[in-house]
Design an enzyme around this catalytic site. Sequence first.
Site: not given
Ligand code: PGA
Length: 248
Positions: A11, A9, A97, A95, A164, A170, A208
């Site tokens: 982003k 992903n 976000e 997601h 998640e 992140g 992460s």
């Molecule tokens: P990350 O993001 O691996 O940077 O924690 C995962 C995600 O939001 O899909």
Amino acid sequence: MRKPLISANWKMNKTIMETEEFINSFIPMVKDVKDVDILIAPPFTSLSAAAGLLKQTNITLGAQNIFYEEKGAFTGEVSPAMLLSAGCSSVIIGHSERRQYFGETDEIVNKKIKTARKNGLEVVLCIGESLKEREENKTFEVLERQLAGSLKDMTLEGITIAYEPIWAIGTGKTATKEQANEAHANIRAWLKKNREGADTLRILYGGSVTPETTAALMSQPEVDGALVGGASLKPDSFAQIVTNAGKQ
Ligand code: PGA
């Protein structure tokens, strides 16, 4: 047996040129991988270029979002037909976000999943609890509410779930393999009770994930893959995650 799926992903990262650079170096790194499905979700602007390069490879293409209407006066939105014509076979929906910054509710997520499936797109549905919810022991309550709302009146066909936990995204703070497995088991138990086909549905962990944490996570019976943000932005680290996922 559920075949592992590792999904990137990206982003809001990578221009068209950066996308092409990544894909050109990534393809040879994973060309012999047969035991893991690989999905990349670049930003909308890179989809078409990525699709051209990914033709006849073992890597599939997904988008990070979709709108729930088929067409019309919805400035700035992207329809299922547009994603299909750009070469996508999948789309990430819900997601955290998008829920946090763009006000996506379970109801909106449900409408998006319905439109995506109606148009033949596979869906990666993201769910997960906040730190506060985990600390208040509300994790499973939150996951069940998100599942019930997001999958209202839907079968599980063409659906993958990504668990998640928001506190792990992140932050560099990966959930332990036990925490991931427990949450996944809970998700599957709810799905088994409420839907057909929960045994074959894949549940990915996201938050992460790095090449170093992949093997332990994948050793868990309920973890069927990963949705990877930060560590998917470099070809070698994402290729390492794919390879480590296949060794289990
Ligand atoms: P990350 O993001 O691996 O940077 O924690 C995962 C995600 O939001 O899909």
